[in-house]
Design an enzyme around this catalytic site. Structure first.
Site, PDB file in Angstrom:
ATOM      1  N   LYS A   1      -4.523  -7.349 -15.361  1.00  0.00           N
ATOM      2  CA  LYS A   1      -4.035  -6.052 -14.884  1.00  0.00           C
ATOM      3  C   LYS A   1      -3.204  -5.427 -15.996  1.00  0.00           C
ATOM      4  CE  LYS A   1      -1.376  -3.858 -11.191  1.00  0.00           C
ATOM      5  NZ  LYS A   1      -0.713  -4.060  -9.878  1.00  0.00           N
TER       6      LYS A   1
ATOM      7  N   LYS B   1      -0.802  -2.345 -17.342  1.00  0.00           N
ATOM      8  CA  LYS B   1       0.073  -1.234 -16.990  1.00  0.00           C
ATOM      9  C   LYS B   1      -0.179  -0.053 -17.937  1.00  0.00           C
ATOM     10  CE  LYS B   1       2.475  -2.915 -13.526  1.00  0.00           C
ATOM     11  NZ  LYS B   1       2.482  -2.272 -12.194  1.00  0.00           N
TER      12      LYS B   1
ATOM     13  N   ASP C   1      -3.298  -0.041 -13.914  1.00  0.00           N
ATOM     14  CA  ASP C   1      -2.299   0.499 -12.987  1.00  0.00           C
ATOM     15  C   ASP C   1      -1.485   1.567 -13.702  1.00  0.00           C
ATOM     16  OD1 ASP C   1      -0.427   1.050 -11.088  1.00  0.00           O
ATOM     17  OD2 ASP C   1       0.486  -0.943 -11.062  1.00  0.00           O
TER      18      ASP C   1
ATOM     19  N   GLU D   1      -5.399   1.956 -10.369  1.00  0.00           N
ATOM     20  CA  GLU D   1      -4.408   1.948  -9.298  1.00  0.00           C
ATOM     21  C   GLU D   1      -3.423   3.102  -9.453  1.00  0.00           C
ATOM     22  OE1 GLU D   1      -0.995  -1.195  -7.640  1.00  0.00           O
ATOM     23  OE2 GLU D   1      -2.630  -1.883  -8.936  1.00  0.00           O
TER      24      GLU D   1
ATOM     25  N   ASP E   1      -1.403   2.557  -4.061  1.00  0.00           N
ATOM     26  CA  ASP E   1      -0.281   1.617  -4.030  1.00  0.00           C
ATOM     27  C   ASP E   1       0.949   2.331  -3.492  1.00  0.00           C
ATOM     28  OD1 ASP E   1       1.718  -0.231  -4.365  1.00  0.00           O
ATOM     29  OD2 ASP E   1       1.508  -0.433  -6.519  1.00  0.00           O
TER      30      ASP E   1
ATOM     31  N   LYS F   1       1.921  -4.245  -0.183  1.00  0.00           N
ATOM     32  CA  LYS F   1       3.079  -4.997  -0.671  1.00  0.00           C
ATOM     33  C   LYS F   1       4.102  -5.085   0.450  1.00  0.00           C
ATOM     34  CE  LYS F   1       2.491  -3.641  -5.515  1.00  0.00           C
ATOM     35  NZ  LYS F   1       3.032  -2.845  -6.640  1.00  0.00           N
TER      36      LYS F   1
END
Length: 356
Positions: free
Chosen positions: A160, A162, A190, A218, A243, A267
């Protein structure tokens, strides 16, 4: 058996290295730990991670809400009345989802310890065996490439990445990582709300043109911009995940009715705990939208709750639960990381305890 006491403490856990996203830079994990005790001496544990930039919850705010608002409403209540306890927690105040999550995790842990079963068994038993990913925080392309290679060498096949601070550099960074790790590694991106709609479409189309095969992107735009998510989804082939736009079942209903995204990222610090996370996963399953479960920068206590939920719910098909691996000295044990897999101990409740 009734709830006798709820105690709250704060722990600071330094990270191995700074963790950078489009929203913040973290050098340590600051966790609020909740210990819930029954009259017969059974003790359950929960935890919250303050993330002001996302949930609006600060460390002191979480502690104060738990002590002054939530705890007085729970003392003396039977631990077996789970739905009532969850409703009390959720209705105790507006917002404060991280504080609610910490208390509700402790309730579930305590109840499962009282009945002497693992949390995943209480939630329906093992359904999934999921592979974990490892996250690369924002940095210069060369450094991110080096990290990506190391992650693959460590046995991970899902990375993943960022992004979101500079959309033009994001194009170059992800392209460089794909070239470095090859086509057999799954890449997730993301953006943490860092792009505009126009930038999102341009970035993703560039990756699609170059056949980088990004698994999903994301939260490319601001949390409130559901119309923007829908616009991006309509104009690209790469799946889009919500998210920060997804806190509650009501948010899920909005996203589903607008057909705004392809995936949900659940989450516990956003949902306020396990029960509403289950509701979201059920709603998404009915709409044929798969879910990932992720975490903030959290310790093993709250991440363990997410792991149990992930292996129990059939519609949670992906996990992003690497946060404890970023901690320099993890004070808890019970989650077993082996390469890119996660196992739970099989002990009752969360199966998490403090190291000696």
């Amino acid at each position: 058996m009734n709830i006798q006491s709820i105690d709250v403490s704060i722990e600071k856990l330094p990270l191995i290295k700074p963790f950078k996203t489009a929203l913040r830079t973290a050098n340590e994990i600051e966790n609020v730990i909740v210990m819930l005790r029954l009259e017969n001496g059974v003790v359950g544990m929960g935890a919250a991670a303050p993330t002001v930039a996302i949930t609006g919850d600060s460390t002191e705010g979480i502690k104060e809400i738990i002590q002054s608002v939530i705890t007085p409403q729970l003392l003396g209540k039977p631990i077996t009345q789970l739905n009532q306890l969850s409703s009390i927690v959720q209705q105790s105040c507006v917002g404060n989802t991280s504080a609610k999550a910490a208390v509700e995790i402790a309730i579930y842990d305590t109840l499962c310890k009282y009945w002497n079963i693992p949390l995943y068994q209480f939630l329906g038993g093992k359904t999934n065996e999921l592979m974990n990913d490892m996250t690369i925080s924002i940095g210069e392309a060369e450094k991110m490439v080096t990290e990506a290679k190391q992650i693959v060498n460590n046995g991970f096949s899902i990375i993943k990445i960022k992004a979101g601070k500079d959309w033009k550099k994001d194009i170059e960074r992800i392209s460089a990582i794909r070239e470095a790790v090859g086509n057999n590694v799954t890449l997730r991106v993301d953006a943490n709300q860092g792009w505009s709609v126009k930038q999102s479409v341009e970035v993703i189309r560039e990756w699609e043109k170059d056949r980088l095969n990004i698994e999903l992107v994301e939260q490319p735009v601001r949390a409130h911009n559901i119309t923007g998510l829908k616009e991006i989804k309509r104009n690209v082939q790469t799946p889009i995940m919500a998210d920060e736009s997804l806190f509650s079942p009501r948010d899920a209903m909005k996203l589903l009715s607008e057909q705004a995204v392809d995936y949900f990222n659940i989450k516990l610090m956003k949902t306020g705990g396990i029960r509403r996370a289950l509701q979201i996963a059920d709603m998404a399953e009915a709409a044929e939208i798969e879910c990932m479960i992720g975490s903030m920068m959290e310790s093993s206590v709250s991440v363990a709750a997410a792991v149990h939920l992930a292996i129990a719910h059939p519609n949670i098909t992906n996990i992003d639960l690497d946060a404890p691996l970023w901690i320099k000295e993890e004070p808890f044990e019970g989650i077993i990381y082996e390469g890119n897999t996660i196992q739970v101990s099989g002990d009752s409740g969360l199966g998490v305890k403090r190291k000696r």
